[in-house]
Scaffold this motif. Structure first.
Motif, PDB file in Angstrom:
ATOM      1  N   ALA A  10       1.020  -1.014  -0.124  1.00 13.60           N
ATOM      2  CA  ALA A  10       0.085  -0.045   0.116  1.00 13.60           C
ATOM      3  C   ALA A  10       0.934   0.986   0.167  1.00 13.60           C
ATOM      4  N   GLU A  11       1.513   1.405  -1.164  1.00 15.13           N
ATOM      5  CA  GLU A  11       2.456   2.535  -1.096  1.00 15.13           C
ATOM      6  C   GLU A  11       1.863   3.851  -1.359  1.00 15.13           C
ATOM      7  N   ARG A  12       1.935   4.854  -0.761  1.00 21.99           N
ATOM      8  CA  ARG A  12       1.145   6.181  -0.558  1.00 21.99           C
ATOM      9  C   ARG A  12       1.827   7.196  -1.347  1.00 21.99           C
ATOM     10  N   ARG A  13       1.179   8.239  -1.741  1.00 23.74           N
ATOM     11  CA  ARG A  13       1.763   9.386  -2.522  1.00 23.74           C
ATOM     12  C   ARG A  13       2.497  10.120  -1.384  1.00 23.74           C
ATOM     13  N   ILE A  14       3.805  10.597  -1.540  1.00 25.39           N
ATOM     14  CA  ILE A  14       4.314  11.418  -0.403  1.00 25.39           C
ATOM     15  C   ILE A  14       4.138  12.883  -0.936  1.00 25.39           C
ATOM     16  N   LEU A  15       3.460  13.714  -0.042  1.00 19.61           N
ATOM     17  CA  LEU A  15       3.116  15.130  -0.112  1.00 19.61           C
ATOM     18  C   LEU A  15       4.304  15.745  -0.574  1.00 19.61           C
ATOM     19  N   ILE A  61       2.257  11.734   4.175  1.00 21.11           N
ATOM     20  CA  ILE A  61       1.324  10.956   3.328  1.00 21.11           C
ATOM     21  C   ILE A  61      -0.119  11.497   3.639  1.00 21.11           C
ATOM     22  N   GLY A  62      -0.234  12.598   4.192  1.00 18.35           N
ATOM     23  CA  GLY A  62      -1.666  13.274   4.330  1.00 18.35           C
ATOM     24  C   GLY A  62      -2.179  12.853   5.754  1.00 18.35           C
ATOM     25  N   SER A  63      -1.504  12.166   6.876  1.00 18.18           N
ATOM     26  CA  SER A  63      -2.154  11.856   7.942  1.00 18.18           C
ATOM     27  C   SER A  63      -1.840  12.678   9.151  1.00 18.18           C
ATOM     28  N   LEU A  64      -2.496  13.450   9.629  1.00 19.74           N
ATOM     29  CA  LEU A  64      -1.795  14.236  10.992  1.00 19.74           C
ATOM     30  C   LEU A  64      -1.974  13.458  12.249  1.00 19.74           C
ATOM     31  N   LYS A  65      -1.038  12.586  12.149  1.00 18.69           N
ATOM     32  CA  LYS A  65      -1.165  11.588  13.178  1.00 18.69           C
ATOM     33  C   LYS A  65       0.305  11.560  13.603  1.00 18.69           C
ATOM     34  N   ARG A  66       0.624  11.324  15.003  1.00 17.23           N
ATOM     35  CA  ARG A  66       1.927  11.537  15.576  1.00 17.23           C
ATOM     36  C   ARG A  66       2.577  10.022  15.475  1.00 17.23           C
ATOM     37  N   ILE A  67       3.057   9.875  14.129  1.00 21.68           N
ATOM     38  CA  ILE A  67       3.579   8.516  13.563  1.00 21.68           C
ATOM     39  C   ILE A  67       4.572   8.514  12.922  1.00 21.68           C
ATOM     40  N   VAL A  68       5.739   7.895  12.956  1.00 23.92           N
ATOM     41  CA  VAL A  68       6.936   7.903  12.446  1.00 23.92           C
ATOM     42  C   VAL A  68       7.520   6.703  12.020  1.00 23.92           C
ATOM     43  N   VAL A  69       8.007   6.357  10.960  1.00 24.49           N
ATOM     44  CA  VAL A  69       8.789   5.004  10.568  1.00 24.49           C
ATOM     45  C   VAL A  69      10.150   5.373  10.113  1.00 24.49           C
TER      46      VAL A  69
END
Length: 188
Positions: A10-15, A61-69
């Motif tokens: 599920a590769e997403r577009r990078i803003l 990737i457009g999600s305003l969640k505090r998550i990093v990989v």
């Protein structure tokens, strides 16, 4: 969306730089559920599908969640609700960003950091990093605050990766489109 073996990617577009979402502050994750795990999976798939990557934050990737990989060369690190606990020392080194491909600039960061985060099972843990790992952690955590590496560039100079020409950060396509002259001055 592609497929690799039995796993659906599920590769997403990078803003891209200039997208207003990149300048917003992310909200804390309040619980681990299937939707959050899917977002983590999308972040990981997107990170590994991208050349020249070390880390990716959910806002990219457009999600305003505090998550990093991140994968800074020693395997995958997933950070949910990361909090800075300690910073020591100083280093200046090159940085780039998946939202602003083709440009590199020198940024001053702490040499050592210690953070607290949550893993995908909802368990709190501490992570310490030095040198490149410390730089990656700080770069990606900045994304959660709407701060980009170009806001911290030393001397306002970037280098175009292909031409090797120095470019003033204000001359980068999209810089003025953000409507923010110096984002850090507005966040004090």
């Amino acid at each position: 969306m592609g497929q690799k073996g039995d796993k659906i990617l599920a590769e997403r577009r990078i803003l891209p730089f200039g997208d207003p979402i990149l300048r917003k502050i992310s909200k804390p994750v309040t619980g681990i559920d299937s939707k959050l795990l899917n977002l983590l999976g999308d972040l990981v798939d997107t990170l590994y599908a991208t050349d020249g990557r070390a880390g990716l934050a959910a806002p990219q990737i457009g999600s305003l969640k505090r998550i990093v990989v991140m994968d800074c060369g020693k395997g995958l690190i997933e950070l949910i609700n990361p909090e800075m606990i300690e910073m020591q020392g100083e280093q200046i080194g090159p940085e780039a960003c998946l939202s602003l491909p083709d440009y590199t600039g020198f940024v001053k960061r702490a040499q050592y950091v210690k953070i607290k985060a949550i893993n995908r099972r909802g368990q709190s843990y501490f992570l310490e990093g030095e040198d490149f790992l410390a730089r990656c952690i700080q770069h990606e955590m900045d994304h959660l605050e709407g701060v980009l590496f170009i806001d911290r560039i030393q001397g306002n100079a970037l280098v175009h990766d292909q031409t090797r020409q120095k470019v003033n950060v204000r001359d980068v396509p999209g810089f003025m489109a953000t409507g923010i002259g110096n984002p850090l001055s507005l966040k004090k």
